[in-house]
Design a protein around this motif. Structure first.
Motif, short mmCIF file in Angstrom:
data_model
loop_
_atom_site.label_atom_id
_atom_site.label_comp_id
_atom_site.label_asym_id
_atom_site.label_seq_id
_atom_site.Cartn_x
_atom_site.Cartn_y
_atom_site.Cartn_z
N ARG A 16 -10.53 1.92 18.18
CA ARG A 16 -10.80 1.52 16.83
C ARG A 16 -9.64 1.07 16.25
O ARG A 16 -9.55 -0.01 15.37
CB ARG A 16 -11.37 2.60 15.90
N PHE A 17 -8.33 1.26 16.67
CA PHE A 17 -7.34 0.74 16.46
C PHE A 17 -7.37 -0.72 16.77
O PHE A 17 -6.85 -1.51 15.89
CB PHE A 17 -6.07 1.29 17.01
N PHE A 18 -7.64 -0.90 17.94
CA PHE A 18 -7.67 -2.47 18.44
C PHE A 18 -8.55 -3.26 17.43
O PHE A 18 -8.35 -4.53 17.07
CB PHE A 18 -8.21 -2.44 19.70
N SER A 19 -9.74 -2.70 17.09
CA SER A 19 -10.87 -3.39 16.35
C SER A 19 -10.43 -3.66 15.05
O SER A 19 -10.37 -4.98 14.44
CB SER A 19 -12.14 -2.38 16.36
N VAL A 20 -9.72 -2.62 14.30
CA VAL A 20 -9.19 -3.02 12.96
C VAL A 20 -8.01 -3.86 12.87
O VAL A 20 -7.92 -4.35 11.99
CB VAL A 20 -8.99 -1.55 12.12
N SER A 21 -7.11 -3.72 13.96
CA SER A 21 -6.08 -4.99 14.17
C SER A 21 -6.52 -6.11 14.00
O SER A 21 -6.13 -7.03 13.65
CB SER A 21 -5.10 -4.46 15.14
N VAL A 22 -7.76 -6.55 14.91
CA VAL A 22 -8.09 -7.75 14.81
C VAL A 22 -8.86 -8.20 13.49
O VAL A 22 -8.75 -9.59 12.97
CB VAL A 22 -9.35 -7.97 15.93
N MET A 23 -9.59 -7.25 12.80
CA MET A 23 -10.04 -7.58 11.42
C MET A 23 -8.75 -7.84 10.56
O MET A 23 -8.97 -8.75 9.79
CB MET A 23 -10.68 -6.35 10.78
N MET A 24 -7.63 -7.18 10.78
CA MET A 24 -6.70 -7.40 9.79
C MET A 24 -5.98 -9.04 10.08
O MET A 24 -5.58 -9.50 9.34
CB MET A 24 -5.47 -6.53 10.19
N LEU A 25 -6.19 -9.39 11.20
CA LEU A 25 -5.62 -10.66 11.62
C LEU A 25 -6.51 -11.72 11.03
O LEU A 25 -6.06 -12.95 10.52
CB LEU A 25 -5.26 -10.54 13.04
N LEU A 26 -7.96 -11.33 11.07
CA LEU A 26 -8.70 -12.40 10.87
C LEU A 26 -9.22 -12.77 9.41
O LEU A 26 -9.35 -13.62 8.53
CB LEU A 26 -10.08 -12.09 11.50
N ALA A 69 2.41 -1.54 -2.80
CA ALA A 69 2.23 -0.46 -3.88
C ALA A 69 0.98 0.51 -3.53
O ALA A 69 1.08 1.72 -3.55
CB ALA A 69 2.00 -1.03 -5.17
N PRO A 70 -0.27 -0.12 -3.30
CA PRO A 70 -1.55 0.83 -3.00
C PRO A 70 -1.32 1.44 -1.64
O PRO A 70 -2.00 2.32 -1.18
CB PRO A 70 -2.56 -0.24 -2.98
N LEU A 71 -0.52 0.68 -0.93
CA LEU A 71 -0.28 1.45 0.65
C LEU A 71 0.33 2.69 0.47
O LEU A 71 -0.14 3.49 1.26
CB LEU A 71 0.46 0.25 1.45
N VAL A 72 1.51 2.71 -0.29
CA VAL A 72 2.14 4.01 -0.17
C VAL A 72 1.53 5.10 -0.97
O VAL A 72 1.40 6.16 -0.60
CB VAL A 72 3.58 4.01 -0.85
N ALA A 73 0.74 4.62 -1.87
CA ALA A 73 -0.41 5.64 -2.48
C ALA A 73 -1.17 6.12 -1.65
O ALA A 73 -1.57 7.39 -1.62
CB ALA A 73 -0.90 5.00 -3.92
N VAL A 77 -1.85 9.88 13.24
CA VAL A 77 -1.47 8.58 13.16
C VAL A 77 -2.53 7.51 12.44
O VAL A 77 -2.32 6.79 11.54
CB VAL A 77 -1.10 7.98 14.43
N ARG A 78 -3.82 7.95 12.76
CA ARG A 78 -4.93 7.02 12.10
C ARG A 78 -5.07 7.45 10.87
O ARG A 78 -5.17 6.70 9.87
CB ARG A 78 -6.45 7.69 12.81
N ASN A 79 -4.98 8.68 10.43
CA ASN A 79 -5.08 9.13 9.01
C ASN A 79 -4.01 8.72 7.87
O ASN A 79 -4.32 8.44 6.87
CB ASN A 79 -5.39 10.67 8.93
N HIS A 80 -2.80 8.89 8.53
CA HIS A 80 -1.70 8.77 7.65
C HIS A 80 -1.22 7.17 7.94
O HIS A 80 -0.57 6.83 6.79
CB HIS A 80 -0.64 9.67 8.01
N PHE A 81 -1.56 6.30 9.04
CA PHE A 81 -0.88 5.30 9.12
C PHE A 81 -1.89 3.87 9.12
O PHE A 81 -1.98 3.12 8.31
CB PHE A 81 0.12 4.96 10.19
N MET A 82 -2.70 4.01 10.13
CA MET A 82 -3.86 2.92 10.49
C MET A 82 -4.82 2.86 9.49
O MET A 82 -5.10 1.75 9.12
CB MET A 82 -4.26 3.20 11.92
N ALA A 83 -5.39 3.91 9.25
CA ALA A 83 -6.50 3.86 8.26
C ALA A 83 -6.17 3.28 6.71
O ALA A 83 -6.38 2.20 6.18
CB ALA A 83 -7.14 5.22 8.05
N PRO A 84 -4.84 3.81 6.15
CA PRO A 84 -4.54 3.21 5.03
C PRO A 84 -4.01 1.91 5.08
O PRO A 84 -4.17 0.94 4.02
CB PRO A 84 -3.28 4.32 4.64
N LEU A 85 -3.20 1.44 6.24
CA LEU A 85 -2.89 0.01 6.27
C LEU A 85 -4.09 -0.83 6.46
O LEU A 85 -3.84 -1.92 5.97
CB LEU A 85 -1.85 -0.13 7.48
#
Length: 287
Positions: A48-58, A225-229, A135-143
């Motif tokens: 899922r990290f890979f999948s959402v990373s692709v989504m972020m790029l597209l 701003a919303p990312l850190v929140a 890492v998913r809950n604190h970093f990848m999901a918010p990002l």
């Protein structure tokens, strides 16, 4: 109806459809991998990290395709996505202070229970970054969520409606996107009614948080701003009010007072600490 009016409606419809497409694509990207493993299994998380990373790029390419020349005349694509240097330091600090104020009650509970001491331990942070769920809950999901649902969707919605309407309309898609957890809950053994109730509750509080997050994005003009929140909120989790009863009577009074004080201070400071002037934001908000 004039041709310009018709074009405006068509462009607005396309922007809304693009946002709906982003929502569906983001959720679908989590399920492209056929597996019977739970969402917390390391293999599932990595995929899922890979999948959402692709989504972020597209996602930005979709924004670039549907954003209008009128919008780009106010600022380039990077500015619309909240990627700019001007005002970035206050954008990293002020929303964090504001959000921590809202969580004054839970922070008081952490202090009284001694949990705060963990944050001074280097091993706590080292072990946390080795935990994929953390890492998913604190970093990848918010990002990924803030990038897709705020940075990429809000600029498209603002082409159709005023900023405040976008702040409250956009997060509904963010809340709806969390309904996919219902299937995972049923897969874990929950009954349909129970899973539906849990998902409905998640829809309500994620939509409310989404509105707050979108407000931060529009007012500051910064993605960070919303990312850190979001990162802070995910770390704290939804307040467990039942835990208050586990503290001694005097501490309970302090905790309840700080819950109320935190909410009151948050309401009082929300507009001043998100003033567009602080962040040199001239994109979505007139100052």
């Amino acid at each position: 109806m004039s041709l310009n009016d018709w074009f405006g409606i068509s462009q607005c419809s396309l922007s809304v459809c693009a946002c709906i497409f982003l929502t569906i694509s983001y959720v679908a990207s989590l399920y492209v991998w056929r597996s019977s493993l739970s969402r917390d299994h390391p293999s599932t998380i990595k995929r899922r990290f890979f999948s959402v990373s692709v989504m972020m790029l597209l996602a930005p390419f979709l924004v670039q395709y549907f954003i209008t020349e009128e919008s780009l005349s106010k600022g380039d694509l990077y500015e619309h996505l909240g990627l700019r240097w001007s005002g970035i330091i206050p954008a990293m600090i002020s929303p964090l202070i504001l959000t921590a104020t809202l969580f004054l009650g839970p922070l008081t509970m952490q202090f009284l229970s001694g949990i705060w001491k963990l944050y001074a331990e280097p091993m706590y942070w080292l072990s946390s970054w080795q935990d994929l769920v953390w890492v998913r809950n604190h970093f990848m999901a918010p990002l990924s969520e803030e990038w897709v649902f705020r940075a990429c969707m809000i600029p498209l919605l603002i082409q159709c409606v005023d900023p405040m309407t976008a702040v409250f309309a956009g997060p509904l898609l963010f809340g709806i996107a969390h309904f996919h957890h219902m299937f995972e809950q049923m897969k874990a053994g929950f009954e349909f009614k129970t899973a539906l109730m849990i998902s409905t509750f998640q829809f309500m509080y994620t939509s409310l948080f989404g509105a707050y997050s979108a407000y931060l994005f529009v007012r500051t003009g910064h993605f960070v701003a919303p990312l850190v929140a979001h990162m802070f909120c995910n770390h704290m989790g939804f307040p467990n009010f039942a835990e208050i009863s586990e503290f001694p009577p005097l501490q309970r009074v302090l905790i309840v007072c700080n819950f109320l004080l935190g909410f009151g201070l948050w309401c009082f400071m929300l507009n001043p600490l998100t003033s567009p002037d602080i962040y040199d934001n001239r994109l979505h908000w007139e100052t």
